[in-house]
Motif scaffolding. Structure first.
Motif, PDB file in Angstrom:
ATOM      1  N   ALA A 328       0.742  -1.153   0.037  1.00 34.78           N
ATOM      2  CA  ALA A 328       0.058  -0.099   0.001  1.00 34.78           C
ATOM      3  C   ALA A 328       0.826   1.139   0.051  1.00 34.78           C
ATOM      4  O   ALA A 328       0.612   2.179  -0.773  1.00 34.78           O
ATOM      5  CB  ALA A 328      -0.800  -0.153   1.317  1.00 34.78           C
ATOM      6  N   ALA A 329       1.920   1.365   0.757  1.00 34.21           N
ATOM      7  CA  ALA A 329       3.008   2.402   0.769  1.00 34.21           C
ATOM      8  C   ALA A 329       3.429   2.632  -0.542  1.00 34.21           C
ATOM      9  O   ALA A 329       3.899   3.778  -1.106  1.00 34.21           O
ATOM     10  CB  ALA A 329       3.713   2.096   1.927  1.00 34.21           C
ATOM     11  N   LYS A 330       3.889   1.605  -1.049  1.00 31.69           N
ATOM     12  CA  LYS A 330       4.451   1.478  -2.481  1.00 31.69           C
ATOM     13  C   LYS A 330       3.605   2.034  -3.512  1.00 31.69           C
ATOM     14  O   LYS A 330       3.938   2.973  -4.281  1.00 31.69           O
ATOM     15  CB  LYS A 330       5.001  -0.114  -2.937  1.00 31.69           C
ATOM     16  CG  LYS A 330       5.523   0.002  -4.343  1.00 31.69           C
ATOM     17  CD  LYS A 330       6.985   0.631  -4.494  1.00 31.69           C
ATOM     18  CE  LYS A 330       7.852   0.339  -5.657  1.00 31.69           C
ATOM     19  NZ  LYS A 330       9.005   0.544  -5.592  1.00 31.69           N
ATOM     20  N   ALA A 331       2.255   1.743  -3.423  1.00 32.93           N
ATOM     21  CA  ALA A 331       1.167   2.051  -4.354  1.00 32.93           C
ATOM     22  C   ALA A 331       1.025   3.760  -4.061  1.00 32.93           C
ATOM     23  O   ALA A 331       0.970   4.400  -5.155  1.00 32.93           O
ATOM     24  CB  ALA A 331       0.063   1.425  -4.105  1.00 32.93           C
ATOM     25  N   LEU A 332       1.120   4.094  -2.791  1.00 29.29           N
ATOM     26  CA  LEU A 332       0.876   5.671  -2.644  1.00 29.29           C
ATOM     27  C   LEU A 332       2.033   6.177  -3.195  1.00 29.29           C
ATOM     28  O   LEU A 332       1.901   7.470  -3.965  1.00 29.29           O
ATOM     29  CB  LEU A 332       0.739   6.022  -1.359  1.00 29.29           C
ATOM     30  CG  LEU A 332      -0.676   5.522  -0.488  1.00 29.29           C
ATOM     31  CD1 LEU A 332      -0.436   5.637   0.970  1.00 29.29           C
ATOM     32  CD2 LEU A 332      -1.742   6.023  -1.192  1.00 29.29           C
ATOM     33  N   ALA A 333       3.364   5.888  -3.131  1.00 28.03           N
ATOM     34  CA  ALA A 333       4.409   6.430  -3.791  1.00 28.03           C
ATOM     35  C   ALA A 333       4.304   6.743  -5.209  1.00 28.03           C
ATOM     36  O   ALA A 333       4.684   7.715  -5.705  1.00 28.03           O
ATOM     37  CB  ALA A 333       5.676   5.993  -3.191  1.00 28.03           C
ATOM     38  N   GLU A 334       4.013   5.505  -5.924  1.00 27.39           N
ATOM     39  CA  GLU A 334       3.910   5.422  -7.112  1.00 27.39           C
ATOM     40  C   GLU A 334       2.741   6.367  -7.762  1.00 27.39           C
ATOM     41  O   GLU A 334       2.766   7.200  -8.787  1.00 27.39           O
ATOM     42  CB  GLU A 334       3.508   4.080  -7.614  1.00 27.39           C
ATOM     43  CG  GLU A 334       4.493   2.981  -7.403  1.00 27.39           C
ATOM     44  CD  GLU A 334       5.831   3.004  -8.291  1.00 27.39           C
ATOM     45  OE1 GLU A 334       5.691   3.896  -9.345  1.00 27.39           O
ATOM     46  OE2 GLU A 334       6.694   2.155  -8.322  1.00 27.39           O
ATOM     47  N   ALA A 335       1.753   6.414  -7.276  1.00 19.22           N
ATOM     48  CA  ALA A 335       0.274   6.873  -7.388  1.00 19.22           C
ATOM     49  C   ALA A 335       0.744   8.688  -7.444  1.00 19.22           C
ATOM     50  O   ALA A 335       0.652   9.519  -8.103  1.00 19.22           O
ATOM     51  CB  ALA A 335      -0.789   6.881  -6.406  1.00 19.22           C
ATOM     52  N   ARG A 336       1.714   8.963  -6.301  1.00 19.19           N
ATOM     53  CA  ARG A 336       1.926  10.443  -5.966  1.00 19.19           C
ATOM     54  C   ARG A 336       2.943  10.761  -7.144  1.00 19.19           C
ATOM     55  O   ARG A 336       2.683  11.964  -7.676  1.00 19.19           O
ATOM     56  CB  ARG A 336       2.691  10.542  -4.690  1.00 19.19           C
ATOM     57  CG  ARG A 336       3.514  12.054  -4.430  1.00 19.19           C
ATOM     58  CD  ARG A 336       2.454  13.116  -4.428  1.00 19.19           C
ATOM     59  NE  ARG A 336       3.347  14.380  -4.317  1.00 19.19           N
ATOM     60  CZ  ARG A 336       3.725  15.035  -3.283  1.00 19.19           C
ATOM     61  NH1 ARG A 336       3.257  14.594  -2.137  1.00 19.19           N
ATOM     62  NH2 ARG A 336       4.561  16.004  -3.346  1.00 19.19           N
ATOM     63  N   LEU A 337       3.720   9.916  -7.524  1.00 26.12           N
ATOM     64  CA  LEU A 337       4.829  10.501  -8.668  1.00 26.12           C
ATOM     65  C   LEU A 337       3.991  10.645  -9.876  1.00 26.12           C
ATOM     66  O   LEU A 337       4.166  11.418 -10.730  1.00 26.12           O
ATOM     67  CB  LEU A 337       6.060   9.391  -8.642  1.00 26.12           C
ATOM     68  CG  LEU A 337       6.975   9.566  -9.687  1.00 26.12           C
ATOM     69  CD1 LEU A 337       7.685  10.935  -9.354  1.00 26.12           C
ATOM     70  CD2 LEU A 337       7.836   8.226  -9.882  1.00 26.12           C
ATOM     71  N   ALA A 338       2.994   9.711 -10.072  1.00 23.47           N
ATOM     72  CA  ALA A 338       2.336   9.658 -11.502  1.00 23.47           C
ATOM     73  C   ALA A 338       1.548  10.954 -11.424  1.00 23.47           C
ATOM     74  O   ALA A 338       1.299  11.807 -12.678  1.00 23.47           O
ATOM     75  CB  ALA A 338       1.445   8.576 -11.613  1.00 23.47           C
TER      76      ALA A 338
END
Length: 722
Positions: A328-338
């Protein structure tokens, strides 16, 4: 004023993360929810380090999270003295132990309970609620009917003691500090404020007293909200979590931005076209590092990164005081960058006044373009509504694979009941004891056992004397096979000894240098000291020992008469506690009591004190000869309790104040005599035999014991003369 303030806030919250706060909010939201500009939300480091500073913010906790809290009350350290020793020729020793009482604030809102507790990073309280060190403990969960704590009230006075209603806190009473270097350790608590994960809408609703909320799909395992208003909380959340904030005229509505986009082509004036701008790529991050709390690592701080391919490395770090799993933390980081890269594109468009119903935070589409846009700001001027837009992209909903990292958790092992083995040993130290010495091996039935407080009684349990705490857990158990009688001169590679240890967490390790190292793999089996070269685990908790040296340090007298189930103790001095009873206790029955945090009732064991530490070893090399005149001469070689490591080839030091022996000679019919001698020789001439009523040529039995400094006799050495 509301327009200006809320436009600015909308930009801060809605910028790169998908949230927008409109320019037409009402004054209620302006003053109650978003002002004043106070402290930011809780940082990860603030939650991990315990504080005691006046004015420290107490976070409001949601879900389950690990926090250090703030010390809000404490007493001075309490000192206790323990005196031991004082036997003949030995000084008394005074040791000190310390305890403290204190209270720690945990949450600015009520909680359900506290699970595990760590002290200086080590488990103090386990998942099962068991304690690893001794302390009194009370938890106040923060209810509105919360009573005053009795300990604080007794120290400060009832009238000066608040009940801290609405705030959860824990009270520790007489916390024993020996395990933590005699200082109050830094504590962290696994606090359960709400059952299960919590939604962002629920957090906003609770913090705003119902003036904010919404059906947001995103949930957090735990969250710490801090700050003077909901402003800092929303900023913290929106920095990491896809969050859109809109105003329905009465309250803030939170959403994840996934609502259907409204086509506004018919509302755009024909004479104006949308103005599109794009920020330079060099101004955008190509790496996002998200800090969070990782439940799989006991809620310690974690870090997940999202990277975008490119020649540069412009990194941006954000923290969220929330519990998340790694994916979930990885997904938030990816979504924030996108989102950062998607929202590099902005637009302005002018609409008819008929579009006044559009509000910041809503999604729209433009004529001739397929992207989704989110309204950031609206401005009404000359009957035209100008929209400031930012390109938007829906969340993927996918959780990318991620690793939480290797856990570094302290094993949560139950303390278990204390098992106590008091015993005596021949001298095993360089300095010879001047009086009797009691050794105590203690351990638990579980690998989680740490220590226990010791007391002894010399009068059958009528009175007890504290002698301090146990040492590290000793390796103890029992023999499951019986050692046969042996001899102490050579290594025995034929015999074996099977032992069962208290639990499978204990281990034995073979050593081949036992003949050269007097204490290598030294163990007490019954009353015999042995050394073993090989140790093989034959099943959980059971070991087989071979390559034995028998009767070590003068215990050859105990090689006969072994029984199944007798005690086994590995003689590892750092894991043993010693105490010197007074010389007057020789021959008495001692009681030893141990009480650890896992003991419902103290463990008690008894031991008859014979003075093994001051007992000389038995004489050896007895040589007796009957002469032609009928007399019998006998000589022997003395030994010394100071000579186990004597290597220079000369005679070993005596180790006693004087050389003395007690010799008993007897013949059939009970005739004979006992004599005290000062040299290792005796002549029993014919006249003396006749005077003792012994017939000429009768079989004679000689028993010789060396006498120690306090009159303690060695084991007997015997020989028969025909």
């Amino acid at each position: 004023m509301a327009t200006l303030v809320l436009t600015t806030v909308g930009t801060m919250i809605g910028g790169p993360i998908g949230g927008a706060v409109g320019a037409v909010f009402g004054s209620l939201i302006d003053t109650k929810l978003l002002a004043p500009k106070g402290r930011q939300g809780a940082r990860l480091s603030q939650l991990a380090v315990q504080t005691s500073s006046y004015g420290s913010a107490i976070p409001r906790l949601f879900g389950t999270l690990r926090v250090a809290g703030t010390v809000i009350w404490a007493t001075d350290l309490r000192e206790a003295q323990h005196r031991s020793g004082g036997g003949k020729g030995a000084p008394k020793t005074t040791s000190y132990s310390y305890s403290a009482s204190f209270a720690v604030a945990l949450s600015g809102r009520p909680i359900r309970g506290v699970k595990r507790i760590w002290a200086d990073g080590k488990l103090l309280r386990g998942e099962a609620g068991d304690w690893k060190s001794q302390t009194g403990y009370r938890l106040h969960t923060g209810g509105e009917d919360q009573p005053v704590d009795p300990l604080i009230a007794s120290a400060e006075g009832v009238s000066h003691t608040p009940a801290y209603r609405g705030m959860a806190y824990a009270v520790f009473e007489d916390f024993q500090l020996a395990d933590y270097g005699n200082h109050i350790p830094s504590l962290t608590f696994e606090v359960e404020a709400d059952a299960g994960p919590v939604s962002l809408g629920m957090i906003a609703h609770t913090l705003s007293d119902g003036d904010a909320g919404g059906a947001v799909q995103a949930t957090l395992g735990g969250f710490a909200a801090a700050g003077d208003s909901i402003r800092g909380v929303l900023q913290d959340l929106a920095e990491a979590v896809p969050l859109v904030i809109a105003d329905d005229g009465e309250r803030l509505i939170l959403s994840d931005g996934e609502a259907e986009a409204l086509a506004i082509g018919g509302l755009v004036g024909g004479e104006e076209r949308p103005r599109i701008e794009r920020r330079a790529a060099g101004t955008l991050p190509d790496e996002i590092a998200l800090g969070y709390f990782e439940p799989a690592r006991d809620y310690q701080a974690g870090l997940q990164r999202a990277r975008r391919a490119g020649p540069g490395r412009r990194a941006e770090g954000i923290d969220i005081a929330a519990a998340l799993d790694a994916s979930a933390a990885k997904a938030l980081a990816e979504a924030r960058l996108a989102r950062d890269w998607a929202e590099r594109t902005t637009a302005e468009v002018s609409l008819s006044w008929r579009a006044l119903a559009l509000r910041p935070g809503e999604a729209v589409t433009l004529p001739g373009r397929g992207e989704r846009w989110r309204i950031v700001e609206t401005t009404l001027e000359a009957m035209r509504l100008r929209l400031s837009l930012v390109a938007s992209m829906p969340a993927s909903g996918l959780l990318p694979p991620a690793s939480a990292g290797r856990p570094v958790a302290d094993a949560d092992l139950v303390h278990g009941a204390t098992q106590l083995v008091p015993f005596e040993l021949p001298s095993v130290e360089d300095a010879l004891p001047a009086g009797p010495r009691l050794w105590i091996a203690a351990a638990g039935t579980s690998p989680g056992w740490r220590r226990a407080e010791l007391m002894v009684s010399l009068d059958g349990g009528t009175s007890w004397q504290a002698i301090g705490a146990t040492a590290a857990p000793a390796v103890t158990g029992s023999a499951t096979s019986v050692l046969t009688a042996g001899q102490a001169a050579l290594r025995d590679d034929a015999s074996r000894l099977d032992v069962t240890l208290l639990h499978d967490g204990m281990e034995l390790v073979g050593r081949q240098d036992i003949a050269r190292a007097a204490e290598a793999n030294l163990a007490l089996v019954g009353d015999e000291l042995i050394q073993f070269a090989q140790a093989v685990r034959i099943r959980p908790g059971q070991w087989r020992l071979r390559g034995l040296l028998r009767g070590r340090r003068g215990t050859e007298w105990a090689m006969a008469g072994h029984q199944p189930g007798e005690r086994f103790v590995l003689i590892d001095r750092p894991a043993l506690t010693s105490w010197d009873p007074p010389a007057s206790a020789l021959g008495a029955m001692l009681r030893v009591q141990a009480a650890g945090v896992g003991d419902a009732v103290p463990a008690i064991a008894e031991l008859g004190l014979r003075g093994a530490a001051i007992e000389p070893p038995a004489p050896v090399h007895l040589r007796a000869r009957r002469r032609a005149d009928g007399g019998v001469g006998i000589v022997w070689t003395r030994r010394s309790r100071a000579g186990w490591t004597w290597i220079d080839g000369d005679d070993v030091a005596l180790g006693e104040t004087a050389e003395r022996y007690r010799l008993t000679v007897s013949a059939p019919g009970g005739r004979g005599r006992s004599v005290e001698l000062a040299a290792p020789a005796f002549d029993y001439d014919a006249a003396a035999q006749t005077a003792d009523g012994i017939a000429s040529g009768a079989v004679l039995s000689f028993v010789i014991r060396q006498q120690g400094s306090l009159g303690v006799l060695s084991a007997p050495a015997t020989t028969i003369v025909n």
